[in-house]
Motif scaffolding. Structure first.
Motif, PDB file in Angstrom:
ATOM      1  N   ALA A 123       0.775  -1.231   0.000  1.00 15.03           N
ATOM      2  CA  ALA A 123       0.000   0.000   0.000  1.00 15.03           C
ATOM      3  C   ALA A 123       0.810   1.286   0.000  1.00 15.03           C
ATOM      4  O   ALA A 123       0.228   2.363  -0.184  1.00 15.03           O
ATOM      5  N   ALA A 124       2.106   1.229   0.199  1.00 17.49           N
ATOM      6  CA  ALA A 124       2.862   2.484   0.209  1.00 17.49           C
ATOM      7  C   ALA A 124       4.337   2.204   0.004  1.00 17.49           C
ATOM      8  O   ALA A 124       4.958   1.519   0.817  1.00 17.49           O
ATOM      9  N   CYS A 125       4.877   2.761  -1.069  1.00 18.55           N
ATOM     10  CA  CYS A 125       6.301   2.565  -1.347  1.00 18.55           C
ATOM     11  C   CYS A 125       6.858   3.844  -1.952  1.00 18.55           C
ATOM     12  O   CYS A 125       6.358   4.318  -2.984  1.00 18.55           O
ATOM     13  N   ALA A 126       7.880   4.400  -1.324  1.00 18.69           N
ATOM     14  CA  ALA A 126       8.565   5.539  -1.941  1.00 18.69           C
ATOM     15  C   ALA A 126       9.284   5.036  -3.187  1.00 18.69           C
ATOM     16  O   ALA A 126       9.904   3.971  -3.158  1.00 18.69           O
ATOM     17  N   PRO A 127       9.221   5.796  -4.293  1.00 18.82           N
ATOM     18  CA  PRO A 127       9.886   5.311  -5.510  1.00 18.82           C
ATOM     19  C   PRO A 127      11.372   5.053  -5.314  1.00 18.82           C
ATOM     20  O   PRO A 127      11.930   4.157  -5.938  1.00 18.82           O
ATOM     21  N   LEU A 128      11.996   5.829  -4.427  1.00 22.01           N
ATOM     22  CA  LEU A 128      13.435   5.658  -4.190  1.00 22.01           C
ATOM     23  C   LEU A 128      13.780   4.255  -3.694  1.00 22.01           C
ATOM     24  O   LEU A 128      14.880   3.753  -3.947  1.00 22.01           O
ATOM     25  N   VAL A 129      12.868   3.614  -2.996  1.00 18.75           N
ATOM     26  CA  VAL A 129      13.161   2.287  -2.425  1.00 18.75           C
ATOM     27  C   VAL A 129      12.313   1.196  -3.086  1.00 18.75           C
ATOM     28  O   VAL A 129      12.137   0.114  -2.538  1.00 18.75           O
ATOM     29  N   GLN A 178       6.325   4.553 -13.931  1.00 23.13           N
ATOM     30  CA  GLN A 178       7.092   3.619 -14.766  1.00 23.13           C
ATOM     31  C   GLN A 178       8.442   3.296 -14.126  1.00 23.13           C
ATOM     32  O   GLN A 178       8.875   2.144 -14.124  1.00 23.13           O
ATOM     33  N   ALA A 179       9.106   4.323 -13.605  1.00 21.18           N
ATOM     34  CA  ALA A 179      10.435   4.105 -13.016  1.00 21.18           C
ATOM     35  C   ALA A 179      10.371   3.164 -11.820  1.00 21.18           C
ATOM     36  O   ALA A 179      11.265   2.340 -11.617  1.00 21.18           O
ATOM     37  N   ALA A 180       9.314   3.289 -11.025  1.00 25.71           N
ATOM     38  CA  ALA A 180       9.182   2.465  -9.817  1.00 25.71           C
ATOM     39  C   ALA A 180       8.492   1.144 -10.106  1.00 25.71           C
ATOM     40  O   ALA A 180       8.355   0.319  -9.215  1.00 25.71           O
ATOM     41  N   ASN A 545      20.377   5.406 -12.594  1.00 23.62           N
ATOM     42  CA  ASN A 545      20.315   4.229 -11.712  1.00 23.62           C
ATOM     43  C   ASN A 545      19.000   4.143 -10.938  1.00 23.62           C
ATOM     44  O   ASN A 545      18.804   3.205 -10.155  1.00 23.62           O
ATOM     45  N   TYR A 546      18.144   5.113 -11.118  1.00 25.30           N
ATOM     46  CA  TYR A 546      16.918   5.211 -10.316  1.00 25.30           C
ATOM     47  C   TYR A 546      15.827   4.227 -10.750  1.00 25.30           C
ATOM     48  O   TYR A 546      15.246   3.536  -9.915  1.00 25.30           O
ATOM     49  N   PRO A 547      15.532   4.107 -12.058  1.00 23.72           N
ATOM     50  CA  PRO A 547      14.427   3.215 -12.447  1.00 23.72           C
ATOM     51  C   PRO A 547      14.699   1.757 -12.099  1.00 23.72           C
ATOM     52  O   PRO A 547      15.829   1.275 -12.160  1.00 23.72           O
ATOM     53  N   VAL A 548      13.618   1.051 -11.728  1.00 28.06           N
ATOM     54  CA  VAL A 548      13.702  -0.380 -11.426  1.00 28.06           C
ATOM     55  C   VAL A 548      13.737  -1.150 -12.742  1.00 28.06           C
ATOM     56  O   VAL A 548      12.868  -0.972 -13.604  1.00 28.06           O
TER      57      VAL A 548
END
Length: 562
Positions: A123-129, A178-180, A545-548
């Motif tokens: 239910a909650a995820c910062a894109p950074l992690v 998209q990145a996350a 390096n950010y996008p998964v």
């Protein structure tokens, strides 16, 4: 991998509200992992499950739980006692595991499946992690899943909105999803977390200034709701609003319903339903909130029902968690996700002798029972904030059994009983309505067209329960106070047409890790140039390096935007 042997589930009482079936005797056939028409199945080579006398449901769908990622892992580390007393041996199938309110990944997948659930949304995820979250989800068997990405306190987004660049804000939201590899937009205390990080403040109303940006939470939420609809995301904005858990929460929740001009999902509404009785004491405002929700068809909600016993609160609402830690004196963890959000964790125990906790229990049940349209309601405990997900069978029993509710109500403080609406509500949910709030409605709210039903083409996710098994499982809480439960011990659970649970126990066959649902909305790539500069100036990670990467999703599926 879907089961290759066809399966027939024959003669059961089918509860499939999305297809208008309410307890009629029907057969279900599954081929290549999907529900199929009978004439398409090679019956001679099919595995036949005799479901006569049993209740057949689609696999459960949990649209709001905290099961994976950085905050969950911090919760595991913060609560070693949670693991020491609750272990699962490898001999029980698959791998060993541990944990009660914050179980390990493998154990989480097994326990959900053993309840009859096959789809869960983190239910909650910062894109950074997000990369970490996807890694944990891939280690969680038997479930399809996705993540909701926190965007309510993102500084790049704030800059776009403050400059009036609505289209760029929309493109940034699409790029971030998209990145996350995210599925939808989560908003937590918009602006309040930023105020907390910058000046130990908060956002107490929708028109309060977000320090340093010349913005208000109202503009942030407006922009996000508009972007979700313009991008055609399958799920609308998933809102954890302002003043969670305080006597100011209900007023701001009502205001958000009034000004929302698009799809709005109010999450864990129980925590957002309180006012002041004029003497400085909490009071529930469920009647007003239910009336507002009933009158606005663009609004859906999940409850976040309190379950008495241990819990671990974890949320991106940093100021709330800090205040809760100070108020209770319990262990507290606080986190800061750079330019994106913050958060915290506080373990606690809900007690029926505590007036506030008792009021929360009553409030959640009132929200369930006052909602006129079950298609806009989802059953959750906001796991593990209001209690563990494996207590869902107790909540189901409470909704279906007025006498059981009255029995528990009698054990609560007199001041709570006296002011509650609950004692006067006779409504009891039917099995068909339970199928709606645990399967069909959450799937529809999420926009997952193959989930929550058993029509031809649906995923072959099925749970079969015998009515005589209700309450047969020994509760994991080992509480000395007995609880009653319903739908707690499925005879069989099928995931993609494979039998993964028999007689309430995981069979040991994990197959694949399940599908990770995500979205790929279109965006103008010109947004990447200012983003690169933003990353150079403010992030500890490089833009590239950010996008998964796709490899982190295993079996990923992009759900179309409309």
């Amino acid at each position: 991998m879907s089961g290759t042997q066809p399966v027939g589930i024959l003669g059961g009482f089918l509860y499939d509200p999305a297809n208008g079936v309410d307890g009629a005797v029907r057969d279900i056939w599954i081929k290549d992992g999907r529900v199929a028409a009978p004439e398409e199945v090679d019956r001679e080579h099919a595995r036949i499950i005799d479901a006569r006398g049993m209740n057949v449901f689609p696999g459960g769908v949990d649209l709001h739980a905290h099961i994976a990622g950085a905050k969950v892992n911090h919760g595991r580390k913060l609560c070693p006692e949670d693991h020491a007393d609750h272990k699962r041996n490898r001999a029980e199938g698959g791998r060993s595991g541990a944990g009660f309110t914050v179980p390990t990944t493998f154990m989480t997948g097994c326990m959900y499946a053993e309840l009859g659930y096959t789809t869960v949304m983190e239910a909650a995820c910062a894109p950074l992690v997000a990369r970490h979250t996807h890694e944990e989800l891939e280690d969680m068997p038997l479930l399809d899943k996705g993540i909701l990405v926190t965007l309510g306190n993102n500084e790049f987004l704030f800059d776009c909105i403050a400059r009036g660049e609505t289209e760029r804000a929309r493109d940034f939201i699409a790029w971030t999803l998209q990145a996350a590899r995210g599925y939808g937009i989560k908003v937590v205390n918009p602006g309040g977390v930023e105020n907390w990080k910058s000046q130990r403040g908060n956002a107490h109303h929708w028109d309060q200034e977000i320090a340093g940006f010349g913005l208000t939470p109202r503009r942030v939420l407006d922009t996000l709701i508009g972007a979700a609809d313009e991008l055609g995301l399958p799920h609308g904005v998933h809102l954890h609003g302002l003043n969670l858990g305080t006597p100011q929460s209900a007023e701001q929740t009502l205001e958000s319903i009034r000004f929302a001009q698009g799809r709005l999902h109010l999450t864990h509404l129980q925590f957002m339903s309180y006012g002041d009785d004029g003497k400085g004491r909490f009071r529930s405002r469920t009647e007003e909130l239910a009336e507002a929700v009933n009158a606005n068809s663009n609004v859906t909600f999940d409850v976040g029902q309190i379950v008495f016993g241990p819990a671990t609160t974890m949320t991106s609402d940093g100021p709330f968690q800090y205040n809760l830690g100070c108020m209770t004196g319990h262990k507290w963890f606080g986190g800061d996700e750079e330019n994106e959000t913050g958060g915290g964790i506080v373990p606690l125990r809900y007690s029926r002798k505590n007036r506030i906790n008792a009021l929360q229990w009553v409030t959640g049940l009132e929200l369930f029972l006052l909602a006129e349209d079950p298609w806009r309601v989802a059953l959750t405990t906001d796991h593990p904030n209001a209690g563990p997900f494996f207590c869902y069978p107790q909540v189901i029993r409470l909704l279906m059994d007025r006498d059981y509710r009255a029995e528990i109500l009698e054990t609560l403080p007199a001041s709570v009983r006296k002011r509650s609406l609950l004692k006067d509500i006779d409504r009891e949910y039917t099995l068909g309505e339970i199928a709606i709030i645990t399967r069909a409605a959450p799937a529809r709210i999420l926009g997952l067209s193959r989930k929550g039903h058993l029509g031809v083409g649906a995923d072959g996710d099925v749970a079969v329960y015998h009515p005589d098994d209700d309450g047969a499982r020994t509760p994991r809480c080992r509480s000395v106070v007995p609880c009653r439960r319903a739908l707690d011990l499925p005879r069989w659970v099928l995931k993609g047409g494979r039998v993964v649970v028999e007689a309430g126990r995981f069979t040991g066959e994990t197959g694949d890790a399940g599908t990770t649902f995500h979205v790929t909305p279109d965006y103008d790539p010109s947004v990447e140039k200012p983003l690169r500069n933003h990353f150079k100036r403010y992030y500890s990670v490089a833009f590239d390096n950010y996008p998964v990467q796709d490899a982190y999703l295993g079996s990923g599926e992009s759900v179309p935007c409309r």
